[in-house]
Design an enzyme around this catalytic site. Sequence first.
Site, PDB file in Angstrom:
ATOM      1  CG  ASP A   9     -24.329 -30.297   1.284  1.00 18.23           C
ATOM      2  OD1 ASP A   9     -24.822 -29.165   1.148  1.00 18.23           O
ATOM      3  OD2 ASP A   9     -23.252 -30.642   0.764  1.00 18.23           O
ATOM      4  CG  ASP A 131     -23.660 -26.394  -8.435  1.00 16.30           C
ATOM      5  OD1 ASP A 131     -23.450 -25.488  -7.618  1.00 16.30           O
ATOM      6  OD2 ASP A 131     -24.487 -27.298  -8.257  1.00 16.30           O
TER       7      ASP A 131
END
Length: 136
Positions: A9, A131
């Site tokens: 990330d 998600d």
Amino acid sequence: MIEVIPAIDLIGGQCVRLTQGDYDRKTTYYKDPLDAALRYEECGAGRLHMVDLDGAKASRPANLGVLERIAARTSLEVQYGGGIKSTEALRDVFGSGASRAICGSIAVARPDLLRQWLTEFGPERIVLGADTRDGR
């Protein structure tokens, strides 16, 4: 067979991990994400999953320079996501070296555009990121 795909990330060009998705609660693991990518490659990874958290927040990719460096300096197939909301952004991601693009909210907000991308770029290059939180 299961393929393990390491992930990084990105915030501010660095590898981070957020605590429960909170941008104010982050830990930096590598100041240079290329170091992380090279380490994954040395361990035998063939693919890398990159999430541009700056891009997700800004609704446009923000760490394409990091993508370019990793794509140029490793043999990893990179799948990149975060802020891909337009065809121009998608082209920028592919032009910066990604072999696949992760598209999430655009699939709900603009399914017509996602269908266009699947036709134009091919389904093998588009990854649908879904998600979930609290069962939704």
